[in-house]
Design a protein around this motif. Structure first.
Motif, short mmCIF file in Angstrom:
data_model
loop_
_atom_site.label_atom_id
_atom_site.label_comp_id
_atom_site.label_asym_id
_atom_site.label_seq_id
_atom_site.Cartn_x
_atom_site.Cartn_y
_atom_site.Cartn_z
N HIS A 159 -6.18 0.35 1.88
CA HIS A 159 -6.34 -0.15 3.32
C HIS A 159 -5.45 -1.55 3.38
CE1 HIS A 159 -9.22 2.41 5.46
NE2 HIS A 159 -9.40 2.79 4.18
N ARG A 160 -4.63 -1.87 4.23
CA ARG A 160 -4.13 -3.20 4.56
C ARG A 160 -3.46 -3.32 5.89
NH1 ARG A 160 1.79 -3.71 1.55
NH2 ARG A 160 1.79 -1.66 0.65
N VAL B 32 -3.38 3.01 6.13
CA VAL B 32 -3.98 3.32 5.10
C VAL B 32 -2.99 4.35 4.39
CG1 VAL B 32 -5.74 4.95 4.22
CG2 VAL B 32 -6.24 3.62 6.32
N GLU B 33 -2.82 3.83 2.98
CA GLU B 33 -1.74 4.55 2.29
C GLU B 33 -2.30 5.25 0.85
OE1 GLU B 33 1.60 2.37 0.21
OE2 GLU B 33 0.61 0.78 0.90
N GLN B 34 -1.75 6.39 0.48
CA GLN B 34 -1.87 6.87 -0.67
C GLN B 34 -0.52 7.59 -1.10
OE1 GLN B 34 -4.76 9.79 -0.07
NE2 GLN B 34 -4.95 10.38 -2.20
N GLY B 35 -0.39 7.56 -2.51
CA GLY B 35 0.50 8.28 -3.25
C GLY B 35 1.73 7.25 -3.47
N SER B 36 2.98 7.94 -4.02
CA SER B 36 4.06 7.10 -4.10
C SER B 36 5.34 8.12 -4.09
CB SER B 36 4.31 6.24 -5.39
OG SER B 36 4.15 7.33 -6.60
N ASP C 289 -3.18 2.72 12.36
CA ASP C 289 -3.69 2.78 13.41
C ASP C 289 -2.87 1.97 14.66
OD1 ASP C 289 -6.62 3.39 13.01
OD2 ASP C 289 -6.97 1.31 12.32
N VAL C 290 -2.45 2.97 15.79
CA VAL C 290 -1.67 2.51 16.70
C VAL C 290 -2.23 1.24 17.24
CG1 VAL C 290 -0.59 3.29 18.70
CG2 VAL C 290 -0.74 4.86 16.80
#
Length: 330
Positions: free
Chosen positions: A14-15, A27-31, A66-67
């Motif tokens: 999360h950032r 929220v991010e996951q993976g490359s 999140d919009v």
């Protein structure tokens, strides 16, 4: 940080990143190649909780935002801060803040037109577009507010009901959890009202939306924990930022006048629910895809599925999304 969705635990980060309206929480996951996921109303990044690990596992950098106006993103006070042009620029800002030049953008519900317009207005950034639930309809025709006002007849379409600031908030905010549970159930395949029952998309004169929501049973995709998450987000933020999207439709129509009738030409994907009013009411828009989405790779209607398709049918949606992503030009 770990996020648990009731089925699996996946490592997500999360950032928040700078955007023209302040900050966007993601929220991010993976490359790998960037895939930007844009939610609809009334949801959050969390509506993509099943897609983040699947897209990451397929070799992509999956990012759900999140919009503006939702969750932990900034919530500008002005109603016109939620016009489509600003939401497109938020998406561009996220791509740039992540150090990327291009992205695939995928949206559900209101996220679908936000994704489509991101591809239309900034084709150098968004190289492909996936649309869930809401078909692409080019800008055109009469002013949207006038169209929606005529649709209700003796009743009022929910879109018109949402227009006056404070009105829908007064219905929703005293019992956010109950209202969300009712809306999610009203548009889910296994809990929606029976054919012939009063349509929850319309409001009787002097009535409220919740009067037509099913009561007492959650749809299969929505556990108490998931409902608690959504309710907690909106209890903290209120609903004005989310509802302001609806309050900018006529402004968008004016802003996008030079794009009247414009097709989205990038490689595209559509997935709709067979029991979703967004799909059935806009059947003509789907039929027009050879003209409006000339880059369409595939279009799918999920039989027996309601509106919340990536949550109602996560495995099927994940397969369709990852197959489509793998077929895109590098």
């Amino acid at each position: 940080m770990p996020q648990h969705d009731g089925r699996h635990t996946a490592e997500t980060t999360h950032r928040s990143v700078p955007s023209p309206g302040g900050r966007i929480h993601l929220v991010e996951q993976g490359s790998g190649p960037l895939v930007l996921l844009v939610h609809g109303f009334p949801e959050s990044w969390y509506s993509w909780r099943h897609q983040l690990p699947a897209i990451a596992a397929a070799g992509y950098r999956a990012v759900a935002i999140d919009v503006r106006g939702y969750g932990r993103s900034s919530k500008p006070a002005a109603t016109d801060a939620y016009r489509m042009l600003h939401l497109v620029e938020d998406n561009v800002a996220v791509v740039r803040a992540l150090g990327e030049e291009t992205a695939v953008v995928v949206g559900h519900d209101w996220g679908s037109p936000i994704a489509a317009n991101s591809a239309l207005l900034r084709p150098e950034v968004f190289r492909a577009v996936g649309l869930l639930s809401v078909p692409y309809t080019p800008r055109g025709g009469p002013r949207p507010g006038d169209v929606f006002a005529r649709m209700g007849g003796e009743e009022e379409l929910y879109v018109s009901y949402f227009q006056r600031p404070g009105r829908a908030e007064a219905e929703i905010e005293p019992d956010v959890r109950g209202w969300l549970a009712g809306l999610y159930a009203a548009l889910s395949a296994d809990t929606m009202p029976a054919p012939g029952a009063p349509d929850p998309h319309f409001v009787g004169r002097g009535a409220t939306m919740r009067e037509r929501f099913p009561a007492g049973r959650l749809p299969a995709w929505l556990g108490e924990k998931e409902l608690d998450f959504y309710a907690g987000e909106f209890e903290r933020t209120g609903f004005t930022g989310a509802l302001n999207r609806y309050r900018n439709m006529d402004r968008d129509w004016e802003d996008l006048a030079t794009f009247d009738g414009a097709p989205v030409t990038q490689p595209s994907l559509f997935i709709g629910g067979g029991l979703d009013a967004s799909t059935t009411w806009l059947a003509d828009a789907i039929e027009a895809y050879p003209v409006t989405l000339p880059g369409l790779v595939s279009s799918h209607i999920l039989d027996g599925c309601g509106h919340w398709i990536q949550q109602e049918r996560p495995a099927e949606v994940n397969r369709l999304l990852t197959d489509w992503l793998s077929a895109l030009p590098a």
